[in-house]
Enzyme design. Sequence first.
Site, PDB file in Angstrom:
ATOM      1  N   SER A  41       0.696  -1.200   0.070  1.00 43.48           N
ATOM      2  CA  SER A  41      -0.059  -0.090   0.132  1.00 43.48           C
ATOM      3  C   SER A  41       0.907   1.170   0.058  1.00 43.48           C
ATOM      4  O   SER A  41       1.634   1.442  -0.900  1.00 43.48           O
ATOM      5  CB  SER A  41      -0.992   0.054   1.277  1.00 43.48           C
ATOM      6  OG  SER A  41      -1.759   1.011   1.147  1.00 43.48           O
ATOM      7  N   ASP A  55      -2.471   6.202  -3.615  1.00 42.98           N
ATOM      8  CA  ASP A  55      -1.244   5.522  -2.903  1.00 42.98           C
ATOM      9  C   ASP A  55      -0.729   4.207  -3.670  1.00 42.98           C
ATOM     10  O   ASP A  55      -1.243   4.087  -4.774  1.00 42.98           O
ATOM     11  CB  ASP A  55      -1.642   4.814  -1.348  1.00 42.98           C
ATOM     12  CG  ASP A  55      -2.711   3.926  -1.500  1.00 42.98           C
ATOM     13  OD1 ASP A  55      -3.596   4.008  -2.489  1.00 42.98           O
ATOM     14  OD2 ASP A  55      -2.851   3.176  -0.424  1.00 42.98           O
ATOM     15  N   ASP A  84      -1.285   1.118  -3.975  1.00 39.89           N
ATOM     16  CA  ASP A  84      -1.932   0.095  -4.597  1.00 39.89           C
ATOM     17  C   ASP A  84      -3.338   0.853  -5.073  1.00 39.89           C
ATOM     18  O   ASP A  84      -4.094   0.051  -5.404  1.00 39.89           O
ATOM     19  CB  ASP A  84      -2.304  -1.082  -3.811  1.00 39.89           C
ATOM     20  CG  ASP A  84      -2.861  -0.850  -2.434  1.00 39.89           C
ATOM     21  OD1 ASP A  84      -2.950   0.587  -2.064  1.00 39.89           O
ATOM     22  OD2 ASP A  84      -3.414  -1.685  -1.795  1.00 39.89           O
ATOM     23  N   ASP A 125      -5.973   2.221  -3.378  1.00 39.19           N
ATOM     24  CA  ASP A 125      -7.120   1.776  -2.735  1.00 39.19           C
ATOM     25  C   ASP A 125      -7.421   2.831  -1.967  1.00 39.19           C
ATOM     26  O   ASP A 125      -8.808   2.903  -1.336  1.00 39.19           O
ATOM     27  CB  ASP A 125      -6.960   0.694  -1.939  1.00 39.19           C
ATOM     28  CG  ASP A 125      -6.243   0.577  -0.698  1.00 39.19           C
ATOM     29  OD1 ASP A 125      -5.336   1.607  -0.658  1.00 39.19           O
ATOM     30  OD2 ASP A 125      -6.053  -0.258  -0.001  1.00 39.19           O
TER      31      ASP A 125
END
Length: 448
Positions: free
Chosen positions: A99, A239, A241, A243
């Site tokens: 992340s 960010d 990834d 999400d």
Amino acid sequence: MGKYFGTDGFRGEANVDLTVEHAYKVGRFLGWYYGKDHKAQIVIGKDTRRSSYMFEYSLVAGLTASGADVYLLHVTTTPSVSYVVRTENFDCGIMISASHNPFYDNGIKIIGGNGQKMDAEVETMIEAYIDDDVPKIPFATKENIGRTVDFSAGRNRYIGYLISIPIRSFKNYRVGLDCANGSASSVAKSVFDALGAKTYVINNEPDGTNINTNCGSTHIEVLQQFVKEKHLDVGFAYDGDADRCIAVDHLGNVVDGDLILYICGKYMKETGKLENNTIVTTIMSNLGLYKACDREGIRYEKTAVGDKYVCENMMANGHSLGGEQSGHIIFSKHATTGDGILTSLMLMEVIIEKKLPLNILASEVSIYPQLLENVRVANKAAARNNEEVKKAIASVEEELGEDGRILVRESGTEPVIRVMVEARKDAICREMVQRVIDVMDKEGLILS
């Protein structure tokens, strides 16, 4: 919280805390677990970290050795894995990402067949297998050995799905995107371009070591400057990834997850789309959000920190909007997990339909000053349950009344007690936080 799996998967420094042996065993277990009565089909995505390839190969080895067929999305976003799992009937999905963490960390997020993060019960069984090799899992042989399948088409279907959601063109809107040199680099620009925006993109040239480095939602100052320099209408930062999403208005002001929840929640209420007239937040959301919701007649529920808990509450109670201050926002009509790119599309819908710039939409919320201090302690439970500390917290609560709040909680990963105060003035926040810390110190609870 398990030994390896936290609220957002198994995460740590690559080949230090999270090793290829760990990944191999996760693959071995999942391939066996889902393949007891049929040929397991599992889909994998990854972010742009150098170590993501290593973990992908290790997971694939474990999965195919247990007999599973593995479908590779390659570099993609966490929410795209969730989307593909639930729409293509995979047994489960795996996202390789840490992340917003630095490039040398990585993680394994497991997504169940419903598109939501894996049940803690299954994660506990995986942990037992990692540590003890129990149960003993047989190797697949002959025609039962698994295979890998290139499935980049799955990512393309997700992109098409995102493009289908907005009800208006973005024509003539000048939009800035900070892709954090991460997963959004392969998705975000094509979505905004297809919707007609004049898209300006930064930090979309990943090299394996620059993900989240001075960019993205955790370094929002970069996008703030870019939006002002280019005279853009709005900016969105993701960010690693993708999400989560943090927005920036045309003046360079930050619009965080709490403000996004208010803006979208109010609009959804006005259009009859806010199920149960309720938004779901975590205990870390700002008091200003709750006061604004009270004014607008919007109800709210609070969960523990972690979008996993927000999602569980939403699915259990039929709520349509929830999220975190950090920018994990869930729109349950469209997704079962936080989706940064989807969040930016939904904000664009409000901007276009209301014919108002983002700064005006956000101005209805008065964010309270907030101070959070991390206090290193010898024993978290002892510090949290100390009678003198509890008296100090109660005293602060009474003094703040309805004009502020205090939250004292244990870190899930460190020997730390987090002391957070919100109040109308920064000076009050500092005074109240220090009052509690002083009591901890006097009681001998703080590590020197």
